[in-house]
Design an enzyme around this catalytic site. Structure first.
Site, mmCIF file in Angstrom:
data_model
loop_
_atom_site.group_PDB
_atom_site.id
_atom_site.type_symbol
_atom_site.label_atom_id
_atom_site.label_comp_id
_atom_site.label_asym_id
_atom_site.label_seq_id
_atom_site.Cartn_x
_atom_site.Cartn_y
_atom_site.Cartn_z
ATOM 1 C CD GLN A 1 9.001 -6.415 -2.489
ATOM 2 O OE1 GLN A 1 9.064 -7.205 -3.669
ATOM 3 N NE2 GLN A 1 8.154 -6.107 -1.802
ATOM 4 C CG LEU B 1 4.289 -9.297 -0.514
ATOM 5 C CD1 LEU B 1 5.087 -10.440 -0.684
ATOM 6 C CD2 LEU B 1 3.180 -9.651 0.834
ATOM 7 C CG HIS C 1 4.665 -2.992 -7.738
ATOM 8 N ND1 HIS C 1 3.748 -2.429 -6.809
ATOM 9 C CD2 HIS C 1 5.526 -3.769 -6.816
ATOM 10 C CE1 HIS C 1 3.953 -2.516 -5.660
ATOM 11 N NE2 HIS C 1 5.280 -3.345 -5.543
ATOM 12 C CD GLU C 2 6.916 -7.370 -7.666
ATOM 13 O OE1 GLU C 2 7.940 -7.036 -6.806
ATOM 14 O OE2 GLU C 2 5.826 -7.078 -7.118
ATOM 15 C CG HIS D 1 9.923 -3.514 -5.338
ATOM 16 N ND1 HIS D 1 10.354 -2.886 -4.127
ATOM 17 C CD2 HIS D 1 8.902 -4.065 -5.448
ATOM 18 C CE1 HIS D 1 9.052 -2.748 -3.638
ATOM 19 N NE2 HIS D 1 8.223 -3.564 -4.317
HETATM 20 C C1 QAP Z 1 2.886 -5.860 -6.510
HETATM 21 O O1 QAP Z 1 2.044 -7.110 -4.502
HETATM 22 C C2 QAP Z 1 1.343 -5.519 -7.141
HETATM 23 O O2 QAP Z 1 -0.972 -4.962 1.820
HETATM 24 C C3 QAP Z 1 2.787 -7.252 -5.730
HETATM 25 O O3 QAP Z 1 -1.266 -6.777 3.783
HETATM 26 C C4 QAP Z 1 0.468 -5.341 -6.306
HETATM 27 O O4 QAP Z 1 1.891 -9.203 -3.809
HETATM 28 C C5 QAP Z 1 1.606 -5.505 -8.278
HETATM 29 C C6 QAP Z 1 0.293 -8.191 -0.080
HETATM 30 C C7 QAP Z 1 -0.754 -5.130 -6.916
HETATM 31 C C8 QAP Z 1 0.077 -5.385 -8.954
HETATM 32 C C9 QAP Z 1 -0.871 -4.908 -8.305
HETATM 33 C C10 QAP Z 1 0.020 -6.709 0.090
HETATM 34 C C11 QAP Z 1 -0.063 -8.856 1.072
HETATM 35 C C12 QAP Z 1 0.645 -8.509 -1.281
HETATM 36 C C13 QAP Z 1 -0.427 -6.401 1.470
HETATM 37 C C14 QAP Z 1 1.739 -8.004 -3.390
HETATM 38 C C15 QAP Z 1 -0.861 -7.233 2.569
HETATM 39 C C16 QAP Z 1 -0.409 -8.638 2.251
HETATM 40 C C17 QAP Z 1 1.157 -7.695 -2.196
HETATM 41 CO CO CO Z 2 6.291 -4.071 -4.055
#
Ligand code: QAP
Ligand code: CO
Length: 171
Positions: A51, A92, A133-134, A137
């Site tokens: 990312q 993100l 999830h990561e 990526h």
């Molecule tokens: C991945 O995601 C994740 O839309 C990490 O406007 C997410 O840090 C794994 C974020 C959920 C498991 C469950 C997203 C910040 C952050 C947005 C994040 C935003 C601002 C996402």
């Molecule tokens: Co992501």
């Protein structure tokens, strides 16, 4: 320390497959520190090197409220998994979009830390979702690719339109 720009979907660089880390040096630890700072500032709970346009197998995660429990996963491998869970995910690289994805409930992971030491970890719930999830990526996969093509195309159009508006405002 430095904040790194985060690639925004549908940037084609998000589909790059990351290579394993082979050298655990100060430059790697600097990237870990910069990624952690970038994630905390966003704020987010997980960030993959992909990312920030660095195509190596490196992930930072911190689920703590106090932002003082950084988990660094280098060359991570899932060695066992079981069950299923649905979770409303965000990213993100796809701000403002939250959609439910089905993943394994429980996983066992092997990874190296920033000094090169191998460790094992078992995770369920949110940590399990975040690691999966990561790790996607690092394979060049963004969570919206689990959605229907109709939903994904709507998200893509919204992101492209939003990027154009930012461009226009910067002019
Ligand atoms: C991945 O995601 C994740 O839309 C990490 O406007 C997410 O840090 C794994 C974020 C959920 C498991 C469950 C997203 C910040 C952050 C947005 C994040 C935003 C601002 C996402
Ligand atoms: Co992501």
């Amino acid at each position: 320390m430095a904040l790194l720009p985060i690639l925004q979907y549908p940037d084609p660089r998000l589909h790059t497959v990351a290579k394993p880390v082979t050298v655990f040096d100060d430059a790697l630890r600097q990237l870990v520190a910069d990624m952690a700072e970038t994630m905390y500032e966003a704020p987010g709970i997980g960030l993959a090197a992909t990312q920030v346009d660095q195509h190596i197998q490196l992930i930072v995660i911190d689920l703590s409220k106090e932002k003082n429990d950084l988990l660094v996963l280098i060359n991570p491998k899932i060695t066992a998994q079981s069950g299923e869970q649905d979770y409303e995910e965000g990213c993100l690289s796809v701000p403002g979009v939250y959609e439910s994805v089905t993943r394994a409930e429980w996983i066992k992971v092997e990874a190296h830390d920033a000094t090169g030491t191998l460790f094992k970890l078992e995770a369920d719930g949110l940590l399990s979702v975040c690691i999966q999830h990561e790790m996607d990526h690092l394979k060049g996969k963004v969570f919206v690719e689990y959605l229907s093509s109709l939903k994904r195309n709507r998200i893509r159009s919204k992101m492209v339109k939003h990027a154009r508006e930012i461009e226009r405002n910067n002019y």
